[in-house]
Design a protein around this motif. Structure first.
Motif, PDB file in Angstrom:
ATOM      1  N   PRO A 108       0.828  -1.195   0.000  1.00 25.19           N
ATOM      2  CA  PRO A 108       0.000   0.000   0.000  1.00 25.19           C
ATOM      3  C   PRO A 108       0.872   1.258   0.000  1.00 25.19           C
ATOM      4  O   PRO A 108       1.941   1.280   0.620  1.00 25.19           O
ATOM      5  CB  PRO A 108      -0.803  -0.111   1.300  1.00 25.19           C
ATOM      6  N   VAL A 109       0.408   2.297  -0.681  1.00 19.78           N
ATOM      7  CA  VAL A 109       1.189   3.528  -0.817  1.00 19.78           C
ATOM      8  C   VAL A 109       0.575   4.629   0.042  1.00 19.78           C
ATOM      9  O   VAL A 109      -0.614   4.922  -0.057  1.00 19.78           O
ATOM     10  CB  VAL A 109       1.258   3.990  -2.284  1.00 19.78           C
ATOM     11  N   VAL A 110       1.412   5.227   0.879  1.00 23.98           N
ATOM     12  CA  VAL A 110       1.034   6.413   1.642  1.00 23.98           C
ATOM     13  C   VAL A 110       1.545   7.620   0.867  1.00 23.98           C
ATOM     14  O   VAL A 110       2.726   7.697   0.517  1.00 23.98           O
ATOM     15  CB  VAL A 110       1.640   6.392   3.050  1.00 23.98           C
ATOM     16  N   ALA A 111       0.661   8.560   0.569  1.00 23.74           N
ATOM     17  CA  ALA A 111       1.042   9.771  -0.155  1.00 23.74           C
ATOM     18  C   ALA A 111       1.521  10.812   0.847  1.00 23.74           C
ATOM     19  O   ALA A 111       0.932  10.983   1.911  1.00 23.74           O
ATOM     20  CB  ALA A 111      -0.145  10.320  -0.940  1.00 23.74           C
ATOM     21  N   GLY A 112       2.594  11.500   0.506  1.00 24.09           N
ATOM     22  CA  GLY A 112       3.101  12.503   1.423  1.00 24.09           C
ATOM     23  C   GLY A 112       3.962  13.530   0.724  1.00 24.09           C
ATOM     24  O   GLY A 112       4.193  13.477  -0.478  1.00 24.09           O
ATOM     25  N   GLY A 113       4.417  14.472   1.514  1.00 24.98           N
ATOM     26  CA  GLY A 113       5.280  15.505   0.976  1.00 24.98           C
ATOM     27  C   GLY A 113       5.422  16.628   1.968  1.00 24.98           C
ATOM     28  O   GLY A 113       4.765  16.642   3.019  1.00 24.98           O
ATOM     29  N   ARG A 114       6.281  17.572   1.614  1.00 22.83           N
ATOM     30  CA  ARG A 114       6.457  18.741   2.459  1.00 22.83           C
ATOM     31  C   ARG A 114       5.918  19.975   1.747  1.00 22.83           C
ATOM     32  O   ARG A 114       6.034  20.102   0.528  1.00 22.83           O
ATOM     33  CB  ARG A 114       7.924  18.944   2.847  1.00 22.83           C
ATOM     34  N   SER A 115       5.285  20.853   2.511  1.00 25.84           N
ATOM     35  CA  SER A 115       4.791  22.132   2.019  1.00 25.84           C
ATOM     36  C   SER A 115       3.879  21.953   0.797  1.00 25.84           C
ATOM     37  O   SER A 115       2.841  21.303   0.890  1.00 25.84           O
ATOM     38  CB  SER A 115       5.978  23.064   1.727  1.00 25.84           C
ATOM     39  N   ALA A 116       4.261  22.490  -0.362  1.00 27.06           N
ATOM     40  CA  ALA A 116       3.428  22.332  -1.559  1.00 27.06           C
ATOM     41  C   ALA A 116       3.211  20.869  -1.898  1.00 27.06           C
ATOM     42  O   ALA A 116       2.145  20.484  -2.383  1.00 27.06           O
ATOM     43  CB  ALA A 116       4.057  23.067  -2.738  1.00 27.06           C
ATOM     44  N   GLY A 129      -6.308   6.433  -4.306  1.00 25.55           N
ATOM     45  CA  GLY A 129      -6.369   5.247  -3.465  1.00 25.55           C
ATOM     46  C   GLY A 129      -5.223   5.141  -2.477  1.00 25.55           C
ATOM     47  O   GLY A 129      -4.798   4.038  -2.114  1.00 25.55           O
ATOM     48  N   ALA A 130      -4.719   6.283  -2.005  1.00 25.53           N
ATOM     49  CA  ALA A 130      -3.631   6.282  -1.035  1.00 25.53           C
ATOM     50  C   ALA A 130      -4.093   5.659   0.285  1.00 25.53           C
ATOM     51  O   ALA A 130      -5.245   5.818   0.691  1.00 25.53           O
ATOM     52  CB  ALA A 130      -3.138   7.706  -0.793  1.00 25.53           C
ATOM     53  N   ARG A 131      -3.173   4.972   0.941  1.00 28.39           N
ATOM     54  CA  ARG A 131      -3.489   4.365   2.239  1.00 28.39           C
ATOM     55  C   ARG A 131      -3.626   5.437   3.317  1.00 28.39           C
ATOM     56  O   ARG A 131      -4.348   5.259   4.304  1.00 28.39           O
ATOM     57  CB  ARG A 131      -2.381   3.375   2.621  1.00 28.39           C
TER      58      ARG A 131
END
Length: 223
Positions: A108-116, A129-131
């Protein structure tokens, strides 16, 4: 998807791939989990920098030992060498374009990032379909303009979400965040880049340990 390079790291073979998107080629740098992955954490960068950001690098170094493959995603504008980020719609297009390659890894893929990059992950999580969503230094509002809130993006992810925010982030301090169905952790003294003052706060190394520890714990519960 075009394979670019392979490098040996302390966490195994790190691979870098070019991926075609509707906004141009993007790049994924994989930091594979040791002993098999239970999750993939995909992390996008901000509008003012790339995957060299201290928080992204700290997570890429720490999480593979906990069964999480970290995929650092460079948006097409960075791959092309441009200095200014495009409009949010174009950032979303680039992120959507790399998602099949992320999902193809298996876990399963968790979507993430910093700021923008956190905003992009929030806006697209449900449709892809992010976890879950990991928002690092979420820009709740422009500095000095709390009335221009972007809270709706965070509150509307439709998936489990977790925020890690610096205690003195001018884009929104932890106490400014509205209540909602998401978790939040504070890095004491951290600014928008999680830099902490040398004379006060926990110290830079300790600050990053707070960040990686909070994310590790959240991902363990999510998995």
């Amino acid at each position: 998807m075009g394979h670019v390079s392979t490098a040996e790291t302390g966490h195994g073979a790190r691979t870098t791939d070019l991926v075609g998107t509707g906004a141009g080629p993007a790049r994924i740098t994989w930091h594979p989990a040791t002993g098999g992955a239970r999750l993939v954490l995909a992390l996008g960068h901000g509008a003012g920098g790339g995957i060299e950001a201290r928080d992204l690098q700290a997570l890429a170094a720490a999480l593979p030992a906990h069964g999480v493959t970290v995929a650092l995603v460079e948006q097409p504008w960075r791959v092309a060498g441009k200095k200014l980020a495009p409009a949010p719609k174009t950032l979303d297009t680039g992120w959507r374009g790399v998602w099949p390659a992320l999902a193809a890894a298996g876990p399963p893929v968790v979507a993430g990032g910093r700021s923008a990059g956190a905003r992009v992950a929030c806006r697209t999580a449900a449709e892809l379909g992010a976890r879950g969503v990991l928002a690092l230094a979420f820009p709740l509002h422009p500095p000095g303009k709390p009335e221009k809130s972007r809270a709706g993006e965070l509150l509307g992810t439709g998936v489990p979400a977790f925020v890690v925010q610096g205690g003195r982030d001018p884009f929104g301090r932890p106490a400014e965040f509205p209540p909602g169905e998401y978790g939040i952790a504070e890095v004491p003294g951290g600014d928008h880049g999680f830099a902490v003052p040398k004379k006060t706060g926990p110290g830079q190394e300790a600050a990053l340990e707070i960040l990686t520890g909070a994310v590790t714990g959240w991902l363990a519960a999510l998995a």
